[in-house]
Design a protein around this motif. Structure first.
Motif, short mmCIF file in Angstrom:
data_model
loop_
_atom_site.label_atom_id
_atom_site.label_comp_id
_atom_site.label_asym_id
_atom_site.label_seq_id
_atom_site.Cartn_x
_atom_site.Cartn_y
_atom_site.Cartn_z
N SER A 1 0.82 -1.21 0.00
CA SER A 1 0.00 0.00 0.00
C SER A 1 0.85 1.26 0.00
CB SER A 1 -0.94 -0.01 1.21
OG SER A 1 -0.21 -0.05 2.42
N LYS B 1 2.81 3.26 -4.30
CA LYS B 1 1.72 3.74 -5.16
C LYS B 1 2.05 3.53 -6.63
CE LYS B 1 -0.66 5.15 -1.66
NZ LYS B 1 -1.85 4.36 -1.23
N ASN B 2 3.33 3.47 -6.97
CA ASN B 2 3.76 3.27 -8.35
C ASN B 2 4.23 1.83 -8.54
OD1 ASN B 2 3.55 6.09 -9.33
ND2 ASN B 2 5.11 6.44 -7.76
N GLN C 1 -5.32 -3.88 -6.85
CA GLN C 1 -6.23 -2.74 -6.66
C GLN C 1 -7.32 -3.10 -5.65
OE1 GLN C 1 -8.17 -1.30 -10.20
NE2 GLN C 1 -8.74 0.64 -9.24
N VAL D 1 -4.17 0.21 -5.03
CA VAL D 1 -3.12 0.72 -5.93
C VAL D 1 -3.47 0.37 -7.37
CG1 VAL D 1 -1.28 0.69 -4.21
CG2 VAL D 1 -1.76 -1.39 -5.54
N TYR E 1 -1.82 -0.46 -10.69
CA TYR E 1 -0.55 -0.83 -11.32
C TYR E 1 -0.73 -1.04 -12.82
CZ TYR E 1 1.72 -1.54 -6.77
OH TYR E 1 2.28 -1.36 -5.53
#
Length: 362
Positions: free
Chosen positions: A140, A143-144, A157, A162, A164
């Motif tokens: 978590s 973020k990238n 997600q 997130v 991806y």
């Protein structure tokens, strides 16, 4: 020039995905370093367009290895300057997270698989609990990131909110020149020889299959695989070649008759898998037998390059492989479709997404 560090726990010599990623970024002006593990059996590293570093470890497996390697990795990274740090899978995410905070570097998560859903993790409650806690705490905060297929991206997600990107495990496009076919046709399994890869079902099925099997790879299931071969009396039909350099593996793949990519539906990682070999077979124009799982089905619906099976019964495996060998019309159609699909499913196309990701990294 931006400096990027990538971290893995495996031997660097055979990691084709990381070779592709690092080479693509290095060729576009990034200063890239790939950090991995030094094993007693490690081959000398080939000179590449990016830097490579192997860390020695006293422990070779289990909790002690992961603890030691992560500690060594942390202190190695602590004294390096970087703009971006990328953790490859969950087993290097902790030191990367800590270092990114200390150095205020951008952090990226590259999930080659859904680590907490590996069979060797799911079937060991204490191990699964430990890695799940690490995943909840760490992912978590990344973020990238990107992963190998849409299903795993959607799962991240759902779990951690997130979003991806998807950068698939497709190979570099190779020239598929005419080759001297072997005197006898054969089946090929390439990739990790690990738990949940279906060997318990494939090996007994060989007694009902006309073609011999060549296995290119190694892993934690190799001792059991050798035992299965002996128990079922198929020693003369199985050749174990171990880990091979990419160029040598390519030569064997393009000479094979049928590729095999079966797996147990044991944990979401297997169910959502989209491994290198699936695309390597396509690149070599090699029809394959694999599972009727979501990601395989998604691509097969578009290109029809494989025979999908719904279970791992010995009879099902034998029937699928024998039928594909004998049905000349089906075999020719799948092979022709592979030759078309390889023009799209290659790294020259997929790397564009990778470069866009790093260029727009927030």
């Amino acid at each position: 020039m931006k400096k990027i560090y990538f971290t893995v726990t495996n031997d660097l010599s055979f990691d084709q995905r990381m070779h592709r990623i690092c080479s693509a970024l290095a060729s576009h002006g990034y200063e890239v370093t790939l950090v991995g593990r030094n094993l007693p059996t490690s081959l000398p590293l080939k000179e590449r367009s990016f830097a490579q570093k192997r860390l020695p470890c006293f422990f070779k497996r289990g909790k002690a290895f992961y603890a030691e390697y992560n500690l060594r990795l942390f202190f190695f990274l602590l004294f390096r300057r970087m703009h971006i740090i990328c953790a490859i899978d969950l087993d290097t995410i902790v030191p990367c997270l800590l270092i990114s905070k200390i150095k205020r570097a951008r952090r990226v998560y590259d999930a080659h698989e859904l680590f907490t859903e590996l069979k060797e993790v799911v079937t060991r409650p204490r191990v699964h609990k430990m890695w799940t806690k690490i995943e909840r705490w760490a992912v978590s905060q990344f973020k990238n990131g990107y992963t190998v297929c849409q299903s795993i991206a959607e799962e991240f997600q759902r779990r951690y909110g997130v979003q991806y990107d998807v950068i698939r495990n497709v190979p570099v496009k190779r020239i598929l020149a005419a080759t001297q076919l072997p005197s006898s046709p054969f089946l090929l399994y390439s990739g990790a020889v690990n738990e949940a890869r279906g060997f318990e079902y494939l090996i007994p099925a060989l007694k009902h299959i006309r073609l011999p099997l060549v296995v290119c790879g190694d892993g934690n299931f190799m001792p059991q695989l050798k035992k299965l071969v002996t128990e079922h009396g198929v020693e003369e039909k199985v050749t174990l070649l171990g880990m091979l350099p990419p160029d040598q593996l390519w030569e064997i793949t393009r000479q094979a008759t049928i590729g095999i990519g079966i797996a147990e539906n044991e944990g979401l990682n297997q169910y959502y898998a989209l491994p290198n070999k699936f695309f390597d077979y396509i690149q070599a124009g090699l029809p394959q037998v694999t599972m009727d799982f979501p990601e395989y089905r998604r691509i097969n619906d578009e290109y029809e390059i494989a025979v999908l099976i719904t279970d791992l019964k010995t009879d099902t495996i034998a029937a699928a492989l024998n039928n594909l060998q004998e049905d000349v019309v089906l075999y020719t159609k799948l092979k022709d479709n592979c030759l078309k699909a390889r023009e799209v499913l290659n790294w020259e196309q997929e790397s564009k997404k990778l470069l866009t990701f790093y260029e727009t990294l927030s």
